[in-house]
Design an enzyme around this catalytic site. Structure first.
Site, PDB file in Angstrom:
ATOM      1  N   PRO A  28       0.956  -1.423  -0.034  1.00 24.52           N
ATOM      2  CA  PRO A  28      -0.213  -0.019   0.165  1.00 24.52           C
ATOM      3  C   PRO A  28       0.711   1.224   0.088  1.00 24.52           C
ATOM      4  O   PRO A  28       0.751   1.930   0.977  1.00 24.52           O
ATOM      5  CB  PRO A  28      -0.970  -0.185   1.209  1.00 24.52           C
ATOM      6  N   CYS A  29       1.617   1.495  -1.188  1.00 21.30           N
ATOM      7  CA  CYS A  29       2.248   2.831  -0.861  1.00 21.30           C
ATOM      8  C   CYS A  29       1.197   4.181  -1.278  1.00 21.30           C
ATOM      9  O   CYS A  29       1.625   5.162  -0.868  1.00 21.30           O
ATOM     10  CB  CYS A  29       3.131   2.751  -2.404  1.00 21.30           C
TER      11      CYS A  29
END
Length: 283
Positions: free
Chosen positions: A252-253
Site C-alpha cells: 500500500p504505497c
C-alpha cells in the site's frame, strides 16, 4: 504496526560531523573502484576506524562498506544494462572477477549478475486485464504468485508496457480470465492472504515490507518509513523504493503521504490514490 527503536542525532552533532563526512564522501567517491578498507577511509576523515564507522553510518545512514558497495553495484548494473559481459562488469566495478560480482548483486539486488543481464529471460508470466474498484487493473502473475498490479484508464496496452519494461526478455501469455480470478481474490474476499512473487533489490524489498505493516485506513509519511527501515536521512531513497513498488494497492504505497499530509507522487494518479484511501476508510 511494526515499530523500531530510533537513535537520536541532533542538528548540532550532524553539523559538527558534516566536514569530516564530506571529506570521507569525496574520498570514497574518487576511490570507490579501489574498494578502500575502513582504515584508509578513516584516515581521510581524520578519525579512528571505530569512530569513523560510527559517525559515517549515523550521518549517511549506511556503513562505509555498504556505501562503496552501492557505488560498485550501480556501476556494474549500468555496464550490464549497456551490454557488457559479466566479467567486464566485474572489472568496471573494481572487482577481481565474477565471483565477487555475484556476491555484490545478491547483497544489493537478490539476483545474480546473469539474471540481471538476461532481463527476465527464462521467467514465464501470465498477464491479463480485469475490472477493479479503481478502474481496469493489469495483473502480472508468476508461478509463485502475483508479481505486479498496475492500473489503466481504458488502455490495457499502456499498463502492460509499464510491466513489460521491468522484465523485457520474459515470456508473456495473456489470460484475462486468470486476471479476473485474481481481482476477485484481492477485492472481494476480505482477509484472504495473497501470495506475492516479488523481484527487487534488497533495499526495495525492505521498504515494501515496511509498507505492508501500514494497516488499512491508516497513513504514514516517507520520513516515518525511512525511520522504520534505517534513518530519517534516507527519505529520498525510500521515496524511490516506494515509487518502484510493483504491486499497487496490495503493497500500500498509496498510504504514504508527504510530511505535510499532501497526497503526492502516486504513479497511477493522485485521484486514484485519494479514491483508494477513501474506499479503505469507508470499509
Amino acid at each position: 504496526m511494526t515499530t523500531a527503536t530510533l537513535h537520536s542525532y541532533d542538528v548540532e552533532a550532524a553539523a559538527r560531523d558534516y566536514p569530516r563526512v564530506t571529506e570521507a564522501l569525496n574520498y570514497l567517491g574518487d576511490r570507490w573502484q579501489e574498494h578502500p578498507d575502513l582504515a584508509e577511509a578513516a584516515r581521510a576523515a581524520g578519525l579512528s576506524p571505530h569512530h569513523f564507522q560510527r559517525v559515517f553510518t549515523r550521518w549517511v545512514g549506511v556503513s562505509p562498506k555498504r556505501y562503496v558497495g552501492a557505488l560498485a553495484h550501480g556501476a556494474a548494473r549500468d555496464a550490464i544494462d549497456d551490454g557488457a559481459s559479466v566479467l567486464d562488469a566485474a572489472f568496471e566495478a573494481g572487482l577481481s572477477g565474477p565471483g565477487r560480482l555475484h556476491d555484490l548483486f545478491i547483497a544489493h539486488e537478490a539476483i545474480t549478475p546473469g539474471d540481471a543481464k538476461r532481463k527476465g529471460e527464462g521467467l514465464e508470466f501470465t498477464w491479463g486485464v480485469a475490472p477493479t474498484p479503481f478502474g481496469d487493473g493489469v495483473f502480472l502473475i508468476a508461478p509463485r504468485g502475483l508479481s505486479a498490479l498496475a492500473f489503466t484508464d481504458g488502455r490495457s496496452e499502456t499498463g502492460f508496457e509499464d510491466l513489460h519494461a521491468r522484465y523485457p526478455a520474459a515470456s508473456y501469455l495473456r489470460d484475462d480470465h486468470e486476471a479476473r480470478a485474481w481481482a476477485t481474490r484481492i477485492f472481494e474476499r476480505a482477509g484472504e492472504r495473497i501470495p506475492l512473487a516479488l523481484y527487487g533489490t534488497q533495499w526495495q524489498r525492505q521498504v515494501w515490507r515496511a509498507l505492508l505493516s501500514i494497516p488499512p485506513g491508516a497513513t504514514t509519511t516517507y520520513k516515518a518509513i525511512a525511520e522504520q527501515v534505517c534513518t530519517a536521512k534516507a527519505s529520498r531513497a525510500v521515496g524511490a523504493a516506494v515509487g518502484a513498488n510493483p504491486v499497487s494497492f496490495l503493497i500500500p504505497c498509496h498510504r504514504v503521504l508527504a510530511s505535510d499530509g499532501r497526497l503526492t507522487g502516486y504513479h497511477w494518479g493522485v485521484e486514484r490514490k485519494r479514491a483508494m484511501l477513501t474506499w479503505e476508510a469507508a470499509g
